[in-house]
Design a protein around this motif. Structure first.
Motif, PDB file in Angstrom:
ATOM      1  N   LYS A  49       0.840  -1.204   0.000  1.00 20.59           N
ATOM      2  CA  LYS A  49       0.000   0.000   0.000  1.00 20.59           C
ATOM      3  C   LYS A  49       0.880   1.261   0.000  1.00 20.59           C
ATOM      4  N   ARG A  50       1.941   1.228   0.820  1.00 20.88           N
ATOM      5  CA  ARG A  50       2.819   2.413   0.883  1.00 20.88           C
ATOM      6  C   ARG A  50       3.574   2.593  -0.433  1.00 20.88           C
ATOM      7  N   LEU A  51       3.917   1.475  -1.085  1.00 22.13           N
ATOM      8  CA  LEU A  51       4.596   1.569  -2.384  1.00 22.13           C
ATOM      9  C   LEU A  51       3.698   2.283  -3.394  1.00 22.13           C
ATOM     10  N   ILE A 148       6.969  10.083   0.664  1.00 22.87           N
ATOM     11  CA  ILE A 148       7.355   9.379  -0.567  1.00 22.87           C
ATOM     12  C   ILE A 148       8.618   8.607  -0.229  1.00 22.87           C
ATOM     13  N   LYS A 149       8.557   7.293  -0.301  1.00 21.03           N
ATOM     14  CA  LYS A 149       9.756   6.504  -0.008  1.00 21.03           C
ATOM     15  C   LYS A 149      10.525   6.416  -1.325  1.00 21.03           C
ATOM     16  N   SER A 150      11.331   7.441  -1.561  1.00 19.03           N
ATOM     17  CA  SER A 150      11.917   7.609  -2.890  1.00 19.03           C
ATOM     18  C   SER A 150      13.360   7.144  -2.950  1.00 19.03           C
ATOM     19  N   ASN A 152      15.649   8.919  -3.899  1.00 18.63           N
ATOM     20  CA  ASN A 152      16.437  10.128  -3.708  1.00 18.63           C
ATOM     21  C   ASN A 152      16.902  10.214  -2.259  1.00 18.63           C
ATOM     22  N   PHE A 153      18.061   9.638  -1.952  1.00 19.71           N
ATOM     23  CA  PHE A 153      18.463   9.445  -0.563  1.00 19.71           C
ATOM     24  C   PHE A 153      19.624  10.325  -0.138  1.00 19.71           C
ATOM     25  N   LEU A 154      19.993  11.301  -0.974  1.00 21.88           N
ATOM     26  CA  LEU A 154      21.217  12.050  -0.688  1.00 21.88           C
ATOM     27  C   LEU A 154      21.168  12.776   0.659  1.00 21.88           C
ATOM     28  N   THR A 181      13.329  14.862  13.835  1.00 19.94           N
ATOM     29  CA  THR A 181      12.511  14.184  12.822  1.00 19.94           C
ATOM     30  C   THR A 181      12.717  12.677  12.929  1.00 19.94           C
ATOM     31  N   GLU A 182      13.693  12.164  12.163  1.00 18.21           N
ATOM     32  CA  GLU A 182      13.889  10.711  12.099  1.00 18.21           C
ATOM     33  C   GLU A 182      15.334  10.431  11.741  1.00 18.21           C
ATOM     34  N   GLY A 183      15.677   9.145  11.796  1.00 12.34           N
ATOM     35  CA  GLY A 183      17.013   8.727  11.394  1.00 12.34           C
ATOM     36  C   GLY A 183      17.091   8.591   9.883  1.00 12.34           C
ATOM     37  N   THR A 184      18.284   8.208   9.394  1.00 15.14           N
ATOM     38  CA  THR A 184      18.463   8.087   7.941  1.00 15.14           C
ATOM     39  C   THR A 184      17.683   6.900   7.395  1.00 15.14           C
ATOM     40  N   ILE A 185      17.474   5.887   8.257  1.00 19.08           N
ATOM     41  CA  ILE A 185      16.688   4.710   7.832  1.00 19.08           C
ATOM     42  C   ILE A 185      15.751   4.245   8.955  1.00 19.08           C
ATOM     43  N   SER A 186      15.447   5.124   9.886  1.00 22.61           N
ATOM     44  CA  SER A 186      14.682   4.650  11.055  1.00 22.61           C
ATOM     45  C   SER A 186      13.847   5.778  11.661  1.00 22.61           C
ATOM     46  N   ASN A 187      12.896   5.389  12.488  1.00 25.75           N
ATOM     47  CA  ASN A 187      12.124   6.366  13.272  1.00 25.75           C
ATOM     48  C   ASN A 187      12.646   6.391  14.702  1.00 25.75           C
ATOM     49  N   LEU A 188      12.390   7.510  15.361  1.00 26.45           N
ATOM     50  CA  LEU A 188      12.937   7.749  16.697  1.00 26.45           C
ATOM     51  C   LEU A 188      11.843   7.704  17.766  1.00 26.45           C
ATOM     52  N   ASP A 207       6.221   7.790   7.697  1.00 30.17           N
ATOM     53  CA  ASP A 207       5.393   7.100   8.697  1.00 30.17           C
ATOM     54  C   ASP A 207       5.748   5.616   8.671  1.00 30.17           C
ATOM     55  N   GLY A 208       6.812   5.277   9.375  1.00 31.99           N
ATOM     56  CA  GLY A 208       7.328   3.909   9.375  1.00 31.99           C
ATOM     57  C   GLY A 208       6.265   2.912   9.805  1.00 31.99           C
ATOM     58  N   ILE A 209       6.275   1.761   9.168  1.00 33.72           N
ATOM     59  CA  ILE A 209       5.309   0.709   9.507  1.00 33.72           C
ATOM     60  C   ILE A 209       5.625   0.168  10.908  1.00 33.72           C
ATOM     61  N   THR A 210       6.913   0.031  11.214  1.00 29.10           N
ATOM     62  CA  THR A 210       7.316  -0.428  12.550  1.00 29.10           C
ATOM     63  C   THR A 210       6.895   0.601  13.602  1.00 29.10           C
ATOM     64  N   ARG A 211       7.090   1.855  13.290  1.00 25.49           N
ATOM     65  CA  ARG A 211       6.684   2.935  14.201  1.00 25.49           C
ATOM     66  C   ARG A 211       5.197   2.810  14.538  1.00 25.49           C
ATOM     67  N   THR A 244      13.444   2.514  15.386  1.00 29.29           N
ATOM     68  CA  THR A 244      12.706   1.380  14.811  1.00 29.29           C
ATOM     69  C   THR A 244      12.800   1.392  13.289  1.00 29.29           C
ATOM     70  N   ASN A 245      12.838   0.227  12.716  1.00 28.54           N
ATOM     71  CA  ASN A 245      12.521   0.031  11.300  1.00 28.54           C
ATOM     72  C   ASN A 245      12.289  -1.450  11.048  1.00 28.54           C
ATOM     73  N   THR A 246      11.900  -1.753   9.821  1.00 26.67           N
ATOM     74  CA  THR A 246      11.497  -3.117   9.478  1.00 26.67           C
ATOM     75  C   THR A 246      12.575  -4.151   9.792  1.00 26.67           C
ATOM     76  N   THR A 247      13.833  -3.824   9.522  1.00 27.37           N
ATOM     77  CA  THR A 247      14.881  -4.827   9.759  1.00 27.37           C
ATOM     78  C   THR A 247      15.464  -4.748  11.167  1.00 27.37           C
TER      79      THR A 247
HETATM   80  N1  PMP Z   1      12.421   6.626   8.032  1.00 28.32           N
HETATM   81  C1  PMP Z   1      13.202   6.432   6.942  1.00 28.32           C
HETATM   82  C2  PMP Z   1      13.835   7.617   6.288  1.00 28.32           C
HETATM   83  C3  PMP Z   1      13.411   5.134   6.427  1.00 28.32           C
HETATM   84  O1  PMP Z   1      14.162   4.949   5.339  1.00 28.32           O
HETATM   85  C4  PMP Z   1      12.812   4.041   7.106  1.00 28.32           C
HETATM   86  C5  PMP Z   1      13.054   2.628   6.599  1.00 28.32           C
HETATM   87  N2  PMP Z   1      12.195   2.293   5.581  1.00 28.32           N
HETATM   88  C6  PMP Z   1      12.006   4.276   8.229  1.00 28.32           C
HETATM   89  C7  PMP Z   1      11.844   5.587   8.673  1.00 28.32           C
HETATM   90  C8  PMP Z   1      11.316   3.141   8.958  1.00 28.32           C
HETATM   91  O2  PMP Z   1      10.262   2.620   8.197  1.00 28.32           O
HETATM   92  P1  PMP Z   1       9.707   1.122   8.377  1.00 28.32           P
HETATM   93  O3  PMP Z   1       9.407   0.948   9.821  1.00 28.32           O
HETATM   94  O4  PMP Z   1       8.498   1.082   7.528  1.00 28.32           O
HETATM   95  O5  PMP Z   1      10.799   0.205   7.923  1.00 28.32           O
END
Ligand code: PMP
Length: 297
Positions: A49-51, A148-150, A152-154, A181-188, A207-211, A244-247
């Motif tokens: 759905k998020r995709l 937008i989970k894009s 574009n990660f710079l 806000t959040e981490g580079t790949i995670s929520n806080l 809006d992380g799914i794990t969050r 938090t994040n999916t992995t």
């Molecule tokens: N914020 C960012 C910028 C991310 O890249 C991620 C990882 N997808 C998350 C938060 C956490 O999201 P999720 O819990 O859906 O993995």
């Protein structure tokens, strides 16, 4: 390793994309990362759905419907014989001539990469990881919507470079107003004065799914949750911090800049509850009947 590329599963070395792909030239595309537990893709519907939401926000039409996408994910997992894995599903604008106009690309490029899961060291979960607040600010949400989970990660990569320079695992960025806000790949998340706090969507986060799951579990377990605007000082004065994040799932933080924290009860309780949620989800999916795996075993 076998990779799904535009409808075919091919050996990794044949899974090549054009240098004219707008994903490569301009970061024009979207992706999702999923985690597979014992053959079950956790929160598959939510990720799909998020995709589609990301695709819609950039005016990209995904060439597959949701069922075909799901089947392609399972076929890629089966081709690699992986039941505990990491799935990276990417859809780029596709191959076109040079120029920003999306209409230069006739067909999006769809790629599914699956990899065996390299579990994080136990010591990370026991002792926590180190994070920093970098100088790099999070993209203005009015410029690039973080929902937008894009590709574009710079922005995140610049923050990650700062983290690495300071020997930290993650960088939690402030927004242009100086709010967390959040981490580079995670929520806080952080726990302070009996409140579980996490920056709200309005601060400019994905809006992380794990969050979302952690917020739900926390409320169900009677914790008071506050989604809002927080400053760096709020985080410094926290009793517990985790990301938090999916992995990663729920990963305790032992250090933010020079402040030290001891992974505590709230973090441990939430990680345990998250794991229970995963187990319940996996059992539930399995109880629904034979899976695509059964026909391939
Ligand atoms: N914020 C960012 C910028 C991310 O890249 C991620 C990882 N997808 C998350 C938060 C956490 O999201 P999720 O819990 O859906 O993995």
């Amino acid at each position: 390793m076998q990779v799904y590329l535009n409808g075919k599963i091919v050996p990794a070395k044949e899974a090549v994309v054009s240098v004219f792909d707008h994903g490569f030239l301009y970061g024009d595309g979207i992706y999702e990362t999923m985690r597979v537990y014992d053959g079950v893709v956790f929160m598959l519907d939510e990720h799909i759905k998020r995709l589609y939401r990301s695709a819609s926000l950039i005016g990209l039409s995904i060439p597959l419907d949701t069922d075909s996408l799901k089947i392609s994910i399972f076929e890629t997992l089966i081709a690699n014989n992986l039941k505990n894995a990491y799935v990276r599903l990417t859809v780029s604008r596709g191959h076109g001539t040079i120029g920003l106009d999306p209409e230069l690309c006739a067909e999006p490029t769809t790629v599914i990469i699956v990899q065996g899961l390299k579990e994080y060291p136990r010591s990370f979960y026991e002792n926590g990881i180190s994070i920093i607040i970098p100088k790099t600010r999070r993209n203005l949400k009015e410029a690039i919507n973080p929902r937008i989970k894009s590709l574009n990660f710079l922005n995140n990569i610049l923050a990650k470079i700062e983290a690495k320079k300071r020997d930290a695992y993650e960088a939690v960025m402030l927004n242009s107003c100086g709010k967390l806000t959040e981490g580079t790949i995670s929520n806080l998340f952080f726990y302070r004065d009996g409140l579980l706090c996490t920056p709200s969507a309005d601060c400019g986060i994905l809006d992380g799914i794990t969050r979302g799951i952690v917020v739900e579990i926390a409320m169900r377990d009677g914790l008071k949750v506050k989604e809002g605007e927080f400053t760096r000082e709020d985080l410094y004065s926290a009793e517990e911090v985790f990301i938090t994040n999916t992995t990663l799932e729920v990963m305790p933080v032992s250090k933010v800049d020079d402040r030290v924290y001891i992974p505590g009860n709230v973090t441990n309780l939430l990680h345990k509850a998250y794991r229970q949620e995963v187990n319940a989800y996996v059992s539930n999916v399995k109880a629904k009947g034979p899976s695509i795996w059964d026909q391939n075993e």
